[in-house]
Design a protein around this motif. Structure first.
Motif, PDB file in Angstrom:
ATOM      1  N   VAL A   1      -6.263   2.886  -5.647  1.00  0.00           N
ATOM      2  CA  VAL A   1      -6.180   4.493  -5.529  1.00  0.00           C
ATOM      3  C   VAL A   1      -5.501   5.598  -5.179  1.00  0.00           C
ATOM      4  N   GLU A   2      -5.817   4.538  -3.537  1.00  0.00           N
ATOM      5  CA  GLU A   2      -5.182   5.695  -2.181  1.00  0.00           C
ATOM      6  C   GLU A   2      -3.973   4.889  -1.876  1.00  0.00           C
ATOM      7  N   VAL A   3      -2.538   5.507  -2.150  1.00  0.00           N
ATOM      8  CA  VAL A   3      -1.489   5.472  -2.216  1.00  0.00           C
ATOM      9  C   VAL A   3      -0.861   5.080  -1.010  1.00  0.00           C
ATOM     10  N   MET A   4       0.188   5.337   0.195  1.00  0.00           N
ATOM     11  CA  MET A   4       0.417   4.733   1.184  1.00  0.00           C
ATOM     12  C   MET A   4       1.235   3.736   1.928  1.00  0.00           C
ATOM     13  N   THR A   5       2.601   4.730   2.457  1.00  0.00           N
ATOM     14  CA  THR A   5       3.328   4.083   2.973  1.00  0.00           C
ATOM     15  C   THR A   5       3.751   2.895   3.197  1.00  0.00           C
ATOM     16  N   ASP A   6       2.629   2.279   4.060  1.00  0.00           N
ATOM     17  CA  ASP A   6       2.843   1.305   5.201  1.00  0.00           C
ATOM     18  C   ASP A   6       1.305   0.390   4.817  1.00  0.00           C
ATOM     19  N   TYR A   7       1.774  -0.232   4.020  1.00  0.00           N
ATOM     20  CA  TYR A   7       0.471  -1.138   3.953  1.00  0.00           C
ATOM     21  C   TYR A   7       0.321  -2.266   4.095  1.00  0.00           C
ATOM     22  N   TRP A   8       0.559  -2.159   5.529  1.00  0.00           N
ATOM     23  CA  TRP A   8       0.018  -4.057   6.816  1.00  0.00           C
ATOM     24  C   TRP A   8      -1.217  -4.087   5.939  1.00  0.00           C
ATOM     25  N   ALA A   9      -2.386  -3.555   5.906  1.00  0.00           N
ATOM     26  CA  ALA A   9      -3.504  -3.846   5.374  1.00  0.00           C
ATOM     27  C   ALA A   9      -3.357  -4.709   4.308  1.00  0.00           C
ATOM     28  N   TYR A  10      -2.782  -5.035   3.723  1.00  0.00           N
ATOM     29  CA  TYR A  10      -2.080  -6.183   2.658  1.00  0.00           C
ATOM     30  C   TYR A  10      -2.383  -8.051   3.294  1.00  0.00           C
ATOM     31  N   PHE A  11      -2.471  -7.350   4.436  1.00  0.00           N
ATOM     32  CA  PHE A  11      -2.961  -9.150   4.882  1.00  0.00           C
ATOM     33  C   PHE A  11      -4.362  -9.181   5.901  1.00  0.00           C
ATOM     34  N   LYS A  12      -4.909  -7.604   5.623  1.00  0.00           N
ATOM     35  CA  LYS A  12      -6.303  -8.255   5.946  1.00  0.00           C
ATOM     36  C   LYS A  12      -6.779  -8.735   5.567  1.00  0.00           C
ATOM     37  N   PRO A  13      -7.200  -8.899   3.830  1.00  0.00           N
ATOM     38  CA  PRO A  13      -8.520 -10.009   3.749  1.00  0.00           C
ATOM     39  C   PRO A  13      -7.550 -11.382   3.733  1.00  0.00           C
ATOM     40  N   ILE A  14      -6.807 -11.611   3.620  1.00  0.00           N
ATOM     41  CA  ILE A  14      -6.313 -12.732   3.761  1.00  0.00           C
ATOM     42  C   ILE A  14      -5.812 -13.431   4.787  1.00  0.00           C
TER      43      ILE A  14
ATOM     44  N   GLN B   1      22.188   5.066  -5.595  1.00  0.00           N
ATOM     45  CA  GLN B   1      22.275   6.980  -6.124  1.00  0.00           C
ATOM     46  C   GLN B   1      21.883   8.003  -6.103  1.00  0.00           C
ATOM     47  N   THR B   2      20.165   8.194  -6.205  1.00  0.00           N
ATOM     48  CA  THR B   2      19.258   8.187  -4.971  1.00  0.00           C
ATOM     49  C   THR B   2      18.484   8.302  -4.337  1.00  0.00           C
ATOM     50  N   PHE B   3      19.247   7.151  -2.978  1.00  0.00           N
ATOM     51  CA  PHE B   3      18.804   7.251  -1.901  1.00  0.00           C
ATOM     52  C   PHE B   3      19.713   7.093  -0.810  1.00  0.00           C
ATOM     53  N   ASN B   4      20.046   7.657   0.230  1.00  0.00           N
ATOM     54  CA  ASN B   4      20.965   7.198   1.095  1.00  0.00           C
ATOM     55  C   ASN B   4      20.298   6.786   2.008  1.00  0.00           C
ATOM     56  N   SER B   5      19.680   6.630   2.611  1.00  0.00           N
ATOM     57  CA  SER B   5      18.744   6.524   3.778  1.00  0.00           C
ATOM     58  C   SER B   5      17.803   6.064   3.216  1.00  0.00           C
ATOM     59  N   PRO B   6      16.433   5.176   3.633  1.00  0.00           N
ATOM     60  CA  PRO B   6      15.266   4.567   3.237  1.00  0.00           C
ATOM     61  C   PRO B   6      13.933   5.639   3.563  1.00  0.00           C
ATOM     62  N   PRO B   7      13.393   6.338   1.519  1.00  0.00           N
ATOM     63  CA  PRO B   7      12.722   7.467   1.679  1.00  0.00           C
ATOM     64  C   PRO B   7      11.659   7.642   2.089  1.00  0.00           C
ATOM     65  N   GLN B   8      10.571   8.304   2.275  1.00  0.00           N
ATOM     66  CA  GLN B   8       9.473   8.498   1.922  1.00  0.00           C
ATOM     67  C   GLN B   8       8.627   8.882   0.682  1.00  0.00           C
ATOM     68  N   PRO B   9       7.618   7.871   0.433  1.00  0.00           N
ATOM     69  CA  PRO B   9       7.695   8.231  -0.584  1.00  0.00           C
ATOM     70  C   PRO B   9       6.649   9.243  -0.888  1.00  0.00           C
ATOM     71  N   ALA B  10       6.025   9.669  -1.624  1.00  0.00           N
ATOM     72  CA  ALA B  10       5.268  10.803  -2.016  1.00  0.00           C
ATOM     73  C   ALA B  10       3.880  11.140  -2.141  1.00  0.00           C
ATOM     74  N   VAL B  11       3.681  10.146  -1.216  1.00  0.00           N
ATOM     75  CA  VAL B  11       2.036   9.506  -0.787  1.00  0.00           C
ATOM     76  C   VAL B  11       1.066  10.366  -0.694  1.00  0.00           C
ATOM     77  N   VAL B  12       1.284  11.818  -0.165  1.00  0.00           N
ATOM     78  CA  VAL B  12       0.383  13.061   0.357  1.00  0.00           C
ATOM     79  C   VAL B  12       0.396  13.471  -1.128  1.00  0.00           C
ATOM     80  N   GLN B  13       1.144  13.861  -1.974  1.00  0.00           N
ATOM     81  CA  GLN B  13       1.465  14.430  -2.824  1.00  0.00           C
ATOM     82  C   GLN B  13       0.512  13.681  -3.839  1.00  0.00           C
ATOM     83  N   VAL B  14       0.946  12.116  -3.945  1.00  0.00           N
ATOM     84  CA  VAL B  14       0.132  11.916  -5.221  1.00  0.00           C
ATOM     85  C   VAL B  14      -1.653  11.894  -4.795  1.00  0.00           C
TER      86      VAL B  14
END
Length: 490
Positions: free
Chosen positions: A190-203, A388-401
């Motif tokens: 439910v909580e979206v986030m740009t940097d999800y390094w915590a994927y590896f935490k439970p592993i 066609q949409t991105f010419n540089s790495p985007p910042q997803p709209a996680v705050v808005q979501v």
């Protein structure tokens, strides 16, 4: 007892590491006969619903959205029984209901447009997916007796989802209240986030300790060489993995990350998923055995040390895992991310869950599975796949979501959350270690000792008592909540 419709949103299964996927579940084949002698269609019968392309602009027309339905024992007089290999069926069985699976737009063959170009995928948003579920519930005439008179104002609908669809369950009940009377969110991110390094935490927490120590030592060694700019030793390390020909260091870093993700990742219970992912002898444990067993001796809690870990990890990658990941492709083609002309980036054919999920990652949900160092990740994938949409790495709209759909702060009546302590996606759920969220009778939160969406599978409760407790609690809450349902409430 109140009869209910149990609805699940489905994303086409895909093994790409960035996608939080559900475990596969087989179903019986062929037609079936109800207790009163009525022949009902096979479970793999595909039904079509004319879904709006754009809920903000109905004039654009409709597309054919696929769904599947099980009503073998459904009767409007509340006596019935349905397939119960999953929590969906267990709820339906208990409530004498019917189950429906709806294919998510742009996943599988439910596509508003004939390709997955950036222009087409503009219609792939969280809000459109929410509105699809609501429109279906309000408009579909279902292929069952009395199926034109089971809308949410006459019959309680329960929304069930796991992983992203678990989040979609919560987001739908937040955004469009009063349509689905109750919900079940399994491993809902439910909580979206740009940097999800915590994927590896439970592993890291739940893998064998000796294996964890050695894996961390190799990763720390690689990071240290990179920080020092030691190109000679970096090349030696790449060569140990048979990847000396890779042109870019960050692509090599992605290769070692792949090894800690499905299908090799520690993601499931014995017997809960396909046997290739599970239990003693599964790929993840083969990997740890390769690192920690020498001449029949098992390393202690501290592992065998860095030198052995590099040699053993590289050997396992070369002898076993490279073929699984890359097949006959060379390393640059398979793992490299600097050639945007590769078909992986340019193929816009439909039924490509990788591409559809990448679109959502790049635009709204993030979940970049990077490391924890300070600084933004160099995410080329979005630029490569959608130039066609991105010419540089985007910042997803996680705050808005998170603001729009409440994220960790979700508060919805009659929404059951089920999570797994060993789930790599745990930190994006309401059971995250980063927050404290109380469980209540109107929004219960249960966490078993399972993995990603383990609680969705009935068999998981057979092999793990903690998951059985989660499933039993969910059934109790659904029964209790539905006893209070009246048509005027929906």
């Amino acid at each position: 007892m109140t009869c209910a419709f149990v609805v699940a949103a489905l994303l086409a299964a895909c093994a790409h590491a960035a996608i939080p996927v559900l475990p596969p579940v087989s179903a019986p084949e062929g037609q079936r006969t109800t207790p009163n002698g009525t022949v009902v269609p096979s479970l793999d019968t595909v039904y079509i619903f004319n879904q709006l392309i754009d809920h903000t602009n109905p004039g654009l027309g409709t597309f054919k959205q696929r769904y599947w339905m099980d009503w073998e024992y459904y009767k409007p007089d509340y006596t019935g029984y349905l397939t119960n290999d999953t929590i969906n069926g267990l709820i339906a069985q208990q409530q004498n209901g019917a189950t429906i699976i709806i294919e998510h737009r742009f996943f599988g063959l439910s596509n508003p447009y004939p390709d997955l170009s950036s222009q087409s995928l503009a219609a792939l948003t969280i809000q459109q997916a929410i509105d699809d579920l609501v429109y279906f519930a309000q408009q579909a005439n279902l292929p069952i007796p009395g199926g034109d008179n089971v809308k949410p104002d006459t019959t309680p609908w329960i929304l069930v989802g796991g992983s992203y669809a678990g989040a979609l369950t919560a987001w739908t009940m937040v955004n469009r209240p009063g349509i689905f009377y109750a919900g079940y969110s399994s491993s809902g991110v439910v909580e979206v986030m740009t940097d999800y390094w915590a994927y590896f935490k439970p592993i890291q927490e739940y893998m064998p300790q000796n294996c964890s120590v050695d894996v961390q030592s190799v990763i720390a060694y690689l990071d240290g060489l990179h920080a020092a700019g030691d190109t000679e030793k970096l090349q030696e390390l790449k060569s140990a993995f048979g990847l000396g020909g890779l042109s870019h260091l960050d692509d090599f870093g992605s290769a070692r990350k792949i090894l800690l993700q499905p299908p090799c990742g520690i993601t499931s219970l014995t017997g809960s998923y396909s046997t290739q992912y599970t239990g003693p002898g599964a790929m993840f444990f083969q990997f740890c055995d390769a690192l920690e067993v020498k001449s029949g001796q098992i390393a202690g809690p501290g592992g065998w040390g860095l030198e052995n870990a590099i040699q053993a990890w590289g050997g396992f990658w070369n002898s076993t895992y490279y073929q699984i990941v890359c097949g006959d492709l060379d390393a640059e083609t398979c793992i490299g991310t600097y050639n945007p002309s590769e078909s992986f980036w340019t193929n816009t054919t439909v039924d490509n869950a990788n591409r559809s999920w990448f679109w959502m990652v790049c635009n709204q949900v993030g979940f970049y599975q990077d490391g924890p160092p300070v600084g933004q990740p160099a995410i080329r994938q979005c630029v490569n796949m959608f130039p066609q949409t991105f010419n540089s790495p985007p910042q997803p709209a996680v705050v808005q979501v998170n603001e729009e759909y409440q994220g960790w702060g979700v508060e919805v009546d009659r929404l059951f959350f089920a999570n797994g302590q060993r789930d790599p996606w745990r930190e994006a759920t309401v059971s995250s270690d980063f927050i404290y969220k109380a469980s209540t009778d109107t929004q219960p939160i249960y966490a078993g000792d399972g993995f990603h969406c383990s609680d969705l599978i009935t068999e998981s409760g057979v092999v793990d008592a903690s998951i059985a407790k989660v499933q039993s609690a969910a059934l109790w809450y659904m029964k209790t909540w539905l006893e209070g349902w009246t048509p005027s409430e929906s």
